[in-house]
Design an enzyme around this catalytic site. Sequence first.
Site, PDB file in Angstrom:
ATOM      1  N   HIS A 294      35.380  61.504  85.946  1.00 46.15           N
ATOM      2  CA  HIS A 294      35.780  62.195  87.161  1.00 46.15           C
ATOM      3  C   HIS A 294      37.096  61.641  87.373  1.00 46.15           C
ATOM      4  O   HIS A 294      37.503  60.564  87.245  1.00 46.15           O
ATOM      5  CB  HIS A 294      34.818  61.732  88.197  1.00 46.15           C
ATOM      6  CG  HIS A 294      34.813  62.512  89.519  1.00 46.15           C
ATOM      7  ND1 HIS A 294      35.852  62.003  90.746  1.00 46.15           N
ATOM      8  CD2 HIS A 294      34.357  63.325  90.265  1.00 46.15           C
ATOM      9  CE1 HIS A 294      35.513  62.681  91.774  1.00 46.15           C
ATOM     10  NE2 HIS A 294      34.608  63.583  91.510  1.00 46.15           N
TER      11      HIS A 294
ATOM     12  N   ASP B  40      30.617  53.813  86.525  1.00 42.86           N
ATOM     13  CA  ASP B  40      30.629  54.618  87.562  1.00 42.86           C
ATOM     14  C   ASP B  40      29.512  55.375  87.629  1.00 42.86           C
ATOM     15  O   ASP B  40      28.946  56.221  86.648  1.00 42.86           O
ATOM     16  CB  ASP B  40      31.730  55.911  87.343  1.00 42.86           C
ATOM     17  CG  ASP B  40      31.830  56.892  88.152  1.00 42.86           C
ATOM     18  OD1 ASP B  40      30.808  56.938  89.157  1.00 42.86           O
ATOM     19  OD2 ASP B  40      32.382  57.914  87.993  1.00 42.86           O
TER      20      ASP B  40
ATOM     21  N   GLN C 245      26.692  59.459  89.171  1.00 44.99           N
ATOM     22  CA  GLN C 245      25.509  60.348  88.842  1.00 44.99           C
ATOM     23  C   GLN C 245      24.555  59.711  88.258  1.00 44.99           C
ATOM     24  O   GLN C 245      23.320  60.405  87.648  1.00 44.99           O
ATOM     25  CB  GLN C 245      25.893  61.578  87.989  1.00 44.99           C
ATOM     26  CG  GLN C 245      27.366  62.277  88.516  1.00 44.99           C
ATOM     27  CD  GLN C 245      26.904  63.271  89.816  1.00 44.99           C
ATOM     28  OE1 GLN C 245      25.648  63.339  90.000  1.00 44.99           O
ATOM     29  NE2 GLN C 245      27.996  63.630  90.347  1.00 44.99           N
TER      30      GLN C 245
ATOM     31  N   LYS D  27      25.153  60.752  97.369  1.00 40.65           N
ATOM     32  CA  LYS D  27      24.401  61.573  96.109  1.00 40.65           C
ATOM     33  C   LYS D  27      23.110  60.912  96.094  1.00 40.65           C
ATOM     34  O   LYS D  27      22.255  61.499  95.260  1.00 40.65           O
ATOM     35  CB  LYS D  27      25.277  61.147  94.912  1.00 40.65           C
ATOM     36  CG  LYS D  27      26.578  61.967  95.042  1.00 40.65           C
ATOM     37  CD  LYS D  27      27.525  61.860  93.776  1.00 40.65           C
ATOM     38  CE  LYS D  27      28.983  62.047  94.004  1.00 40.65           C
ATOM     39  NZ  LYS D  27      29.387  63.475  93.957  1.00 40.65           N
TER      40      LYS D  27
ATOM     41  N   CYS E 271      36.438  68.171  89.460  1.00 42.58           N
ATOM     42  CA  CYS E 271      37.133  66.881  89.476  1.00 42.58           C
ATOM     43  C   CYS E 271      37.259  66.227  88.130  1.00 42.58           C
ATOM     44  O   CYS E 271      37.344  65.130  88.142  1.00 42.58           O
ATOM     45  CB  CYS E 271      36.592  66.028  90.591  1.00 42.58           C
ATOM     46  SG  CYS E 271      36.817  66.301  92.306  1.00 42.58           S
TER      47      CYS E 271
HETATM   48  N1  PMP Z   1      32.325  59.887  89.833  1.00 41.72           N
HETATM   49  C1  PMP Z   1      31.381  60.823  89.456  1.00 41.72           C
HETATM   50  C2  PMP Z   1      30.843  60.967  88.286  1.00 41.72           C
HETATM   51  C3  PMP Z   1      31.097  61.765  90.504  1.00 41.72           C
HETATM   52  O1  PMP Z   1      30.347  62.785  90.249  1.00 41.72           O
HETATM   53  C4  PMP Z   1      31.870  61.590  91.768  1.00 41.72           C
HETATM   54  C5  PMP Z   1      31.515  62.799  92.812  1.00 41.72           C
HETATM   55  N2  PMP Z   1      31.398  63.931  92.530  1.00 41.72           N
HETATM   56  C6  PMP Z   1      32.556  60.494  91.958  1.00 41.72           C
HETATM   57  C7  PMP Z   1      32.705  59.659  91.112  1.00 41.72           C
HETATM   58  C8  PMP Z   1      33.340  60.314  93.239  1.00 41.72           C
HETATM   59  O2  PMP Z   1      32.504  60.106  94.522  1.00 41.72           O
HETATM   60  P1  PMP Z   1      32.889  60.006  95.846  1.00 41.72           P
HETATM   61  O3  PMP Z   1      33.668  61.368  96.084  1.00 41.72           O
HETATM   62  O4  PMP Z   1      31.604  60.129  96.434  1.00 41.72           O
HETATM   63  O5  PMP Z   1      33.709  58.836  95.988  1.00 41.72           O
END
Ligand code: PMP
Length: 404
Positions: free
Chosen positions: A121, A198, A201, A224, A362
Amino acid sequence: MDIDKIREEFPILKQEVYKRPLVYLDNAATTQKPRVVIDAISNAYCTINANVHRGVHHLSQLSTEGHEGGREKVRQFLNAKSIKEIIFTRGTTESINLVASSFSEAFFNEGDEVIISAMEHHSNIVPWQMLEGKKGIKLKVIPITPVGELDMEMFRSLITERTKLVSVAHVSNVLGTVNPIEEIITIAHSHNVPVLVDGAQGAPHIKVDVQALDVDFYVFSGHKIYAPTGVGVLYGKEEWLDKMPPYQGGGEMIGKVTFEKTTYNELPFKFEAGTPDYVGVMAMTEALNYVEGLGIENIAAHETELLQYTTEKIKAIEGVVIYGNSPHKSGVISFNVEGIHPYDIGMLLDKQGVAVRTGHLCAQPLMDILGIPGVVRVSFALYNTKAECDKFISALQRAIEICK
Ligand code: PMP
């Protein structure tokens, strides 16, 4: 799990969209909240709201207890050794930025290398990329195989004596691949390289034991995992956090301040400048209790069933291409339909009450590798049903008919 009963606990799921029952399949972006979480926010403001740590008065003590109780909850949820290792942040993005900023300050020199992967991401790409300019470090990228798994041979070959950190997703938000983080950590540690995972997910779907994993940093977002927005977690091993400088300056993170010199607070407060989102933490405590009450393994089994069920049905539709076909997959299906733009599919699904994600998710570098502008993504949570999967499939068929 009694899904009908569970759905009763999520008020938003009763909504209609364009006069059709809402089918919410955008859970990887954010999950809906159960009543216990919503009530926790309301109760906190109705009964105990006061700033934490600072007041001697009754409400402040209650608030501090709620906030620090949340820290203990997260410690237990991740099986961390100590509450000193649990830092509250605004979410995954802030947690990664904190490590990028503070770890690099303590340990990176020009020419050092950070390894990430092709399926990250943006929030696990850009903070490291910013250090290329600031610190002169080099970013190396683990490629992916055709089914959408990390190329582990390439990973091994990327590690050099200049590698200072490996930072990879537990689960890809696009491909759904569950990465072999145990193996990644073992390999990296055999070269004395720490690993950040990270878990945005990962944590909502997979039981995480940071001590068993021996992971150096594990991060996730509350929103999440059925908790409110604006609160998240950074787990870091005490031995690293101790050596890292503060991320932001301000209240809470100090020991003593004079104009000549300031000393810093002990862990975890050293990394928590300013008034924390204590109401968010209290509500996150309820969310984690809720998830544990149902059993994260039960949630995962239910989501895997929906994943397999929907994958079979969607595969049978002509022209559908699925991105991410690993046998180790979490509840995410990203796809395109030949000849139709993902936004058109997303819009036509929305008009039928089905909420999905469309676009680059993203993960623009991954889209470039796949050679596509974007995807349509469905992602499952504990409250989704097979009937909703069926509605999604027939709405997709209708959307394809309209676009033809
Ligand atoms: N890493 C991953 C794998 C994600 O899916 C996401 C959110 N889509 C993020 C980071 C970022 O998370 P946040 O916007 O809650 O900081």
